[in-house]
Design a protein around this motif. Structure first.
Motif, short mmCIF file in Angstrom:
data_model
loop_
_atom_site.label_atom_id
_atom_site.label_comp_id
_atom_site.label_asym_id
_atom_site.label_seq_id
_atom_site.Cartn_x
_atom_site.Cartn_y
_atom_site.Cartn_z
N HIS A 134 8.73 9.37 15.94
CA HIS A 134 8.92 9.71 14.53
C HIS A 134 7.58 9.99 13.86
O HIS A 134 7.46 10.93 13.07
N VAL A 135 6.58 9.18 14.16
CA VAL A 135 5.26 9.38 13.54
C VAL A 135 4.69 10.74 13.96
O VAL A 135 4.22 11.50 13.12
N LEU A 136 4.77 11.07 15.25
CA LEU A 136 4.26 12.38 15.72
C LEU A 136 4.97 13.53 15.02
O LEU A 136 4.34 14.52 14.64
N ALA A 137 6.27 13.41 14.87
CA ALA A 137 7.04 14.49 14.23
C ALA A 137 6.75 14.60 12.74
O ALA A 137 6.99 15.66 12.15
N SER A 138 6.23 13.55 12.14
CA SER A 138 6.05 13.51 10.68
C SER A 138 4.64 13.87 10.20
O SER A 138 4.46 14.13 9.01
N VAL A 148 -4.65 6.33 3.14
CA VAL A 148 -3.31 6.43 3.70
C VAL A 148 -2.69 7.76 3.30
O VAL A 148 -2.62 8.09 2.12
N LYS A 149 -2.26 8.52 4.29
CA LYS A 149 -1.57 9.80 4.03
C LYS A 149 -0.07 9.64 4.18
O LYS A 149 0.69 10.27 3.45
N GLN A 150 0.36 8.81 5.15
CA GLN A 150 1.78 8.57 5.34
C GLN A 150 1.99 7.11 5.74
O GLN A 150 1.14 6.53 6.43
N LEU A 151 3.11 6.57 5.32
CA LEU A 151 3.44 5.17 5.59
C LEU A 151 4.90 5.10 6.02
O LEU A 151 5.77 5.67 5.36
N ARG A 195 7.06 -4.61 10.62
CA ARG A 195 6.92 -3.51 11.57
C ARG A 195 6.69 -2.23 10.76
O ARG A 195 7.49 -1.87 9.90
N PHE A 196 5.56 -1.58 11.02
CA PHE A 196 5.25 -0.35 10.29
C PHE A 196 4.28 0.50 11.10
O PHE A 196 3.71 0.07 12.09
N ALA A 197 4.11 1.71 10.63
CA ALA A 197 3.04 2.59 11.10
C ALA A 197 2.48 3.29 9.88
O ALA A 197 3.21 3.54 8.91
N LEU A 198 1.20 3.54 9.91
CA LEU A 198 0.59 4.34 8.85
C LEU A 198 -0.35 5.35 9.48
O LEU A 198 -0.88 5.13 10.56
N ILE A 238 0.84 -1.19 0.00
CA ILE A 238 0.00 0.00 0.00
C ILE A 238 0.88 1.24 0.00
O ILE A 238 2.01 1.21 0.52
N GLN A 239 0.39 2.31 -0.59
CA GLN A 239 1.14 3.56 -0.71
C GLN A 239 0.28 4.74 -0.24
O GLN A 239 -0.95 4.65 -0.25
N PRO A 240 0.92 5.85 0.12
CA PRO A 240 0.13 7.04 0.41
C PRO A 240 -0.77 7.38 -0.78
O PRO A 240 -0.37 7.26 -1.93
N GLY A 241 -2.00 7.72 -0.46
CA GLY A 241 -3.02 7.99 -1.48
C GLY A 241 -3.94 6.82 -1.72
O GLY A 241 -5.02 6.98 -2.29
N ASP A 242 -3.53 5.61 -1.31
CA ASP A 242 -4.36 4.42 -1.48
C ASP A 242 -5.40 4.33 -0.35
O ASP A 242 -5.14 4.74 0.78
N ALA A 243 -6.53 3.74 -0.69
CA ALA A 243 -7.55 3.45 0.32
C ALA A 243 -7.14 2.22 1.12
O ALA A 243 -6.52 1.29 0.58
N ILE A 244 -7.50 2.23 2.38
CA ILE A 244 -7.25 1.07 3.24
C ILE A 244 -8.11 -0.08 2.71
O ILE A 244 -9.31 0.09 2.47
N PRO A 245 -7.53 -1.26 2.50
CA PRO A 245 -8.32 -2.40 2.00
C PRO A 245 -9.34 -2.86 3.04
O PRO A 245 -9.13 -2.69 4.25
#
Length: 159
Positions: free
Chosen positions: A154-158, A136-139, A126-129, A3-10
């Motif tokens: 990192h997620v909060l800062a991004s 999805v806005k960020q991955l 291991r990931f966060a989105l 999945i990439q930013p801009g994609d809908a969550i399946p």
């Protein structure tokens, strides 16, 4: 392809436990009309997951909430393991502990990994989105064996 930013969550169903027992939740319900950070770990009760990943989101949970962001943790474990892990980590009410028991969501996201060499079978990378209204806005996907970009800090800062 993952999945990439801009994609809908399946659309997939997950499990969770609350005072009323085991429940099923589908991803459209989980993500629709809200801002959500979902972070995934290879396994509950595993070292990095228990010592660093989940604790970071527990410690910064209020910072996410203050920004109007819901937080969910997911692993390819059963809902009973996820509940026990959450209790052992003092997870605050509102931080969802989600079970992707068969790895369906990890596969649908293209973020599954083969951990059979470690006796763990199919797991999630291991990931966060970060998603807004199911998109999805960020991955943030970790390289194997690393823990940097999917941390709460990192997620909060991004975002």
């Amino acid at each position: 392809m993952p999945i990439q930013p801009g994609d809908a969550i399946p659309e997939v169903t997950l499990k969770h436990i609350d005072d009323g027992g085991v429940h099923t939740i589908d991803t459209p319900t989980l993500f629709a009309h809200r801002n959500v950070v979902l972070f995934a770990v290879p396994g509950a009760f595993t070292p990095t997951c228990s010592e660093r990943h989940l604790p970071g989101f527990v410690e910064r949970f209020d910072e996410f909430r203050d920004r109007g962001i819901e937080v969910a943790c997911m692993a390819v474990n059963d809902p009973f393991v996820m509940q026990a892990w959450g209790e052992s980590q003092n997870v605050p009410a509102g931080l969802r502990m989600l079970s992707d028991g068969n790895g369906d969501f990890a596969r649908a996201l293209g973020l599954e990994m083969d951990a059979t060499a470690f006796g763990m079978g199919l797991r999630s990378k291991r990931f966060a989105l970060y998603a807004e209204d199911g998109v999805v806005k960020q991955l943030f996907v970790e390289a194997p064996g690393e823990f940097k970009v999917s941390s709460a800090e990192h997620v909060l800062a991004s975002i």
